[in-house]
Design an enzyme around this catalytic site. Structure first.
Site, PDB file in Angstrom:
ATOM      1  N   PRO A  94       0.808  -1.221   0.000  1.00  8.46           N
ATOM      2  CA  PRO A  94       0.000   0.000   0.000  1.00  8.46           C
ATOM      3  C   PRO A  94       0.846   1.278   0.000  1.00  8.46           C
ATOM      4  CG  PRO A  94      -0.465  -1.341   1.960  1.00  8.46           C
ATOM      5  CD  PRO A  94       0.534  -2.088   1.139  1.00  8.46           C
ATOM      6  N   GLU A 121       1.293  -6.104   7.286  1.00  9.53           N
ATOM      7  CA  GLU A 121       2.040  -5.645   8.465  1.00  9.53           C
ATOM      8  C   GLU A 121       3.438  -5.175   8.097  1.00  9.53           C
ATOM      9  OE1 GLU A 121       0.658  -9.492   9.556  1.00  9.53           O
ATOM     10  OE2 GLU A 121      -0.621  -8.118   8.492  1.00  9.53           O
ATOM     11  N   ARG A 159      -3.604  -8.621 -20.504  1.00  8.89           N
ATOM     12  CA  ARG A 159      -4.564  -8.354 -21.578  1.00  8.89           C
ATOM     13  C   ARG A 159      -4.041  -7.361 -22.613  1.00  8.89           C
ATOM     14  NH1 ARG A 159      -7.346  -4.000 -21.127  1.00  8.89           N
ATOM     15  NH2 ARG A 159      -9.223  -4.658 -22.211  1.00  8.89           N
ATOM     16  N   ASP A 174      -9.545   1.144 -24.757  1.00 12.57           N
ATOM     17  CA  ASP A 174      -9.972   1.009 -23.367  1.00 12.57           C
ATOM     18  C   ASP A 174     -10.212   2.359 -22.714  1.00 12.57           C
ATOM     19  OD1 ASP A 174      -9.665  -1.711 -23.448  1.00 12.57           O
ATOM     20  OD2 ASP A 174      -7.682  -1.701 -22.516  1.00 12.57           O
TER      21      ASP A 174
HETATM   22 CL1  6GU Z   1      -0.284  -3.731  -3.356  1.00  7.94          CL
HETATM   23  N1  6GU Z   1      -1.011  -4.421  -0.935  1.00  7.94           N
HETATM   24  C1  6GU Z   1      -1.790  -4.321   0.150  1.00  7.94           C
HETATM   25  N2  6GU Z   1      -1.560  -5.112   1.180  1.00  7.94           N
HETATM   26  N3  6GU Z   1      -2.808  -3.475   0.241  1.00  7.94           N
HETATM   27  C2  6GU Z   1      -3.023  -2.703  -0.815  1.00  7.94           C
HETATM   28  C3  6GU Z   1      -2.258  -2.755  -1.974  1.00  7.94           C
HETATM   29  C4  6GU Z   1      -1.239  -3.646  -1.998  1.00  7.94           C
HETATM   30  N4  6GU Z   1      -2.739  -1.857  -2.851  1.00  7.94           N
HETATM   31  C5  6GU Z   1      -3.753  -1.272  -2.237  1.00  7.94           C
HETATM   32  N5  6GU Z   1      -3.932  -1.766  -1.015  1.00  7.94           N
END
Ligand code: 6GU
Length: 248
Positions: A94, A121, A159, A174
Site C-alpha cells: 500500500p 504488516e 490483456r 480502453d
Molecule cells: Cl499492493 N497491498 C496491500 N496489502 N494493500 C493494498 C495494496 C497492496 N494496494 C492497495 N492496497
C-alpha cells in the site's frame, strides 16, 4: 512475457489463471506465470518467513533472507549477471506508486517481471532498499496481503500483450487509455421490457454511431470522473460540448 510471483500463498493464484483470456494466453504461450512459495527459500528447520518487528509493535514482518534468496535463485537460473540488471522487481504494497493504466502499458513492455507479494504488516526495509526496483499499490485502501493486488496487476498487464485479446478488441480503445470512460453498450433484443436501444445504434450509419459514442464517452466522463478530462485529447468542438453542459 514471463511473470514470476513470490508469495506465501501460491494456491491463491490457481483459479484466476485457469479461466478465460488468461488460460488462453497461457495455453498459447503468450505469457507464462510462475508462482513461488517464499517458504521454500527458508533454510531453518521451522521454515520461518516472518519475525517480530525490531522496536516492538503489533504484526509480524517478512524476513529478508528468503525473499532475497528466492529472487537471486530465479535470476541466476535465467540470466547472466548483466542480463538481470534491467529486470523489474516489483513489491506490492500500500506504500507503492499508484497502479494506473499508464503503469500497465509500461510493464507490458518488459519480457520478464518479478512480483513480490508483501503482507500488510510489513516487509523488512532492506528488501525495499536493496532488492526491489519499484513498489506498486493498487489503490488507497488496505488489503491483508499483496496477492490480490498482484492478480490485478497481472490481469491488467496480460490483456495488453499482443495476441491476448481477440483481433477485434483493441486495448487502445480502453477506458483510461483514451483518457475517457466507455460509452454505453447494448446487445439484442432491441427492445427489452419497453426499454429501447438508442435508434442511432440500429441505423447502420457508422459516422453517426462513432459521433454518438464519442459524445457519450465525454459526457459520462464529465459526469463521473471530471478530473480525467484534463488529460484527454479533446477537439475544440468537444471542449465546447463540455462547456455547454457545465453551464446548463
Ligand atoms: Cl499492493 N497491498 C496491500 N496489502 N494493500 C493494498 C495494496 C497492496 N494496494 C492497495 N492496497
Amino acid at each position: 512475457m514471463r511473470i514470476d510471483i513470490l508469495t506465501l500463498f501460491p494456491e491463491m493464484f490457481q483459479s484466476p489463471f485457469s479461466v478465460g483470456i488468461f488460460k488462453r494466453a497461457i495455453d498459447q504461450k503468450l505469457v507464462s506465470v510462475n508462482t513461488h512459495n517464499i517458504r521454500d527459500y527458508t533454510r531453518d528447520t521451522h521454515h520461518t518467513v516472518d519475525d517480530y518487528a525490531y522496536g516492538g509493535g503489533a504484526g509480524m514482518i517478512l524476513k529478508p533472507e528468503p525473499i532475497f534468496e528466492a529472487v537471486e535463485s530465479m535470476k541466476s537460473d535465467i540470466y547472466s549477471k548483466e542480463g538481470a540488471d534491467a529486470l523489474p522487481i516489483l513489491l506490492l504494497t500500500p506504500q507503492g506508486r499508484l497502479f494506473t493504466q499508464e503503469v500497465t502499458h509500461e510493464l507490458s513492455r518488459y519480457r520478464h517481471i518479478i512480483l513480490i507479494c508483501g503482507r500488510y504488516e510489513g516487509v523488512d526495509e532492506r528488501v525495499r532498499q536493496h532488492l526491489v526496483t519499484d513498489e506498486i499499490s493498487i489503490g488507497d485502501y488496505v488489503l491483508s496481503g499483496g496477492e490480490l493486488a498482484a492478480m490485478v496487476v497481472v490481469d491488467a498487464v496480460v490483456r495488453l500483450l499482443p495476441g491476448v485479446l481477440g483481433s477485434e478488441a483493441s486495448p487502445l480503445d480502453d477506458s483510461h487509455t483514451t483518457g475517457l470512460l466507455e460509452y454505453p453498450q447494448y446487445t439484442r433484443p432491441a427492445a427489452y421490457r419497453g426499454w429501447s436501444v438508442p435508434q442511432v445504434l440500429l441505423s447502420g450509419n457508422h459516422a453517426q454511431i462513432a459521433k454518438w459514442r464519442r459524445e457519450w464517452s465525454i459526457l459520462r466522463t464529465l459526469e463521473r470522473r471530471p478530473e480525467l478530462l484534463d488529460k484527454a485529447n479533446l477537439s475544440l468542438e468537444e471542449k465546447q460540448l463540455i462547456d455547454g453542459r457545465k453551464q446548463s
